[in-house]
Design an enzyme around this catalytic site. Structure first.
Site, mmCIF file in Angstrom:
data_model
loop_
_atom_site.group_PDB
_atom_site.id
_atom_site.type_symbol
_atom_site.label_atom_id
_atom_site.label_comp_id
_atom_site.label_asym_id
_atom_site.label_seq_id
_atom_site.Cartn_x
_atom_site.Cartn_y
_atom_site.Cartn_z
ATOM 1 N N ARG A 131 -51.336 -99.942 84.212
ATOM 2 C CA ARG A 131 -51.139 -98.516 84.497
ATOM 3 C C ARG A 131 -51.962 -97.689 83.514
ATOM 4 N NH1 ARG A 131 -47.514 -94.449 82.824
ATOM 5 N NH2 ARG A 131 -46.820 -93.054 84.511
ATOM 6 N N LYS B 32 -51.416 -94.250 74.577
ATOM 7 C CA LYS B 32 -50.132 -94.089 73.906
ATOM 8 C C LYS B 32 -50.270 -94.031 72.386
ATOM 9 C CE LYS B 32 -46.987 -95.657 77.499
ATOM 10 N NZ LYS B 32 -45.970 -96.640 77.931
#
Length: 281
Positions: free
Chosen positions: A260, A226
Site C-alpha cells: 500500500r 510513515k
C-alpha cells in the site's frame, strides 16, 4: 447484499517469486498525515485515481477518516459523504479494484452495496456491527493490527514479544471471523506498521514479516511515507520516497501480497526491477 468477490490473488500469492499488487492510497480527508486536503475535492480525487491507474496501480484504497497518530474521530455521515460518491464514480468510469478503508459498519455496508472489492479495517472488525456486515457478503477484508487507538497509540507501545503478540492477535481475529461466518480464505492480514509500534518494533516487524507466513493468508504491507522512515532518516513527509521504496522492496522479498503506497509509479518500477532480478536467481 451478497456479492461474489474472490480474494485478492488468494493465499497462493504468498508463493516465492510472485509480484505483489500495488494498492494506491487515496485519502479524501482534510487531515491525512501525508496529503491531507490534497484530494478532498471530488474532481481532484477522481483525477488522482486516473493518474494512479495510469501509473500501474492494481487497487485503489479510499480513506475517508485519517488514522494518523492523534487523529480525531469522523462522524459516520461525514465519512459516507466523502467515500460513497467517489466509489460510485470510480466504478462508473474505471475498471479497477477498489478498497474502502473504514472501521464503521454502515460505511462498510454501503461500500459493499456500491461495488467495493475489499474492506480495509484498521480495527480488524472489532467495532459494533462490522462482523455481521462482512458475514453477509463475500467481499475480502483486510484485518490490521493496532495497539490502542489513533489518538494515543504511539504514547507508550509495549509488547512481550512483538511478532508473537501480533500473530496471536491475528489468530484470535481469524477465529472470531470464522465463527461469525466469514470464511478464512476471504481474509488478508496487515501487521500495522506505525500503529502502536516503536521505531525498533517497526523495523523488526519488517525484517520478520516472513514469520506470519505460517498463518497461510495474504499479507498487506503499508509503510509508505510513515514516521518509521522519517524518524530514522530525519526526513520530512515529502522527502521519504527512497525510504518508502526500500521498505516496499523488503516487503516484496518477504512475499507480501499487497503493498500500500502513495507513490504508485515509482513503486511499480521498483517492483518490476526486483521481479526481473528474481527471475534469474
Amino acid at each position: 447484499m451478497t456479492q461474489d468477490k474472490s480474494l485478492i490473488n488468494s493465499a497462493d500469492k504468498s508463493n516465492i517469486g510472485s509480484q505483489p499488487e500495488v494498492m494506491g492510497i487515496l485519502n479524501v480527508t482534510p487531515d491525512s498525515f501525508s496529503d491531507g486536503g490534497k484530494f478532498a475535492s471530488f474532481d481532484k480525487a477522481l483525477a488522482q485515481v486516473a493518474q494512479m491507474i495510469s501509473d500501474g496501480a492494481d487497487i485503489i484504497d479510499i480513506g475517508g477518516e485519517s488514522t494518523r497518530p492523534g487523529a480525531v474521530d469522523v462522524s459516520e455521515a461525514d465519512e459516507l459523504t466523502r467515500v460513497i460518491p467517489l466509489l460510485k464514480a470510480i466504478k462508473a468510469n474505471f475498471t479497477i479494484k477498489v478498497s474502502i478503508d473504514t472501521s464503521k459498519a454502515e460505511v462498510m455496508a454501503q461500500a459493499i452495496a456500491h461495488g467495493a472489492d475489499i474492506i480495509n479495517d484498521v480495527r480488524a472488525l472489532q467495532n459494533e456491527g462490522c462482523l455481521a456486515v462482512l458475514a453477509q457478503s463475500n467481499v475480502p477484508v483486510c484485518l490490521m493490527h493496532m495497539q490502542g487507538l489513533p489518538r494515543s497509540m504511539q504514547e507508550n507501545p509495549h509488547y512481550d514479544e512483538v511478532i508473537g503478540d501480533i500473530k496471536q492477535f491475528f489468530i484470535e481475529r481469524i477465529n472470531v471471523c470464522e465463527q461469525a461466518g466469514i470464511k478464512r480464505e476471504r481474509l488478508i492480514l496487515d501487521p500495522g506498521f506505525g500503529f502502536g509500534k516503536t521505531l525498533e518494533q517497526n523495523y523488526q516487524l519488517l525484517a520478520q514479516l516472513h514469520q506470519f507466513s505460517d498463518l497461510g493468508l495474504p499479507l498487506l504491507s503499508g509503510t509508505s511515507r510513515k514516521s518509521m522512515i522519517g524518524n530514522l532518516l530525519a526526513r520530512k513527509v515529502d522527502e521519504r520516497l527512497a525510504g518508502s521504496l526500500t521498505t516496499a522492496i523488503i516487503a516484496a522479498q518477504k512475499n507480501v501480497s499487497i503493498i500500500r503506497v502513495h507513490d504508485v509509479k515509482e513503486t511499480v518500477d521498483a517492483l518490476k526491477v526486483l521481479a526481473m532480478t528474481v527471475k534469474y536467481q
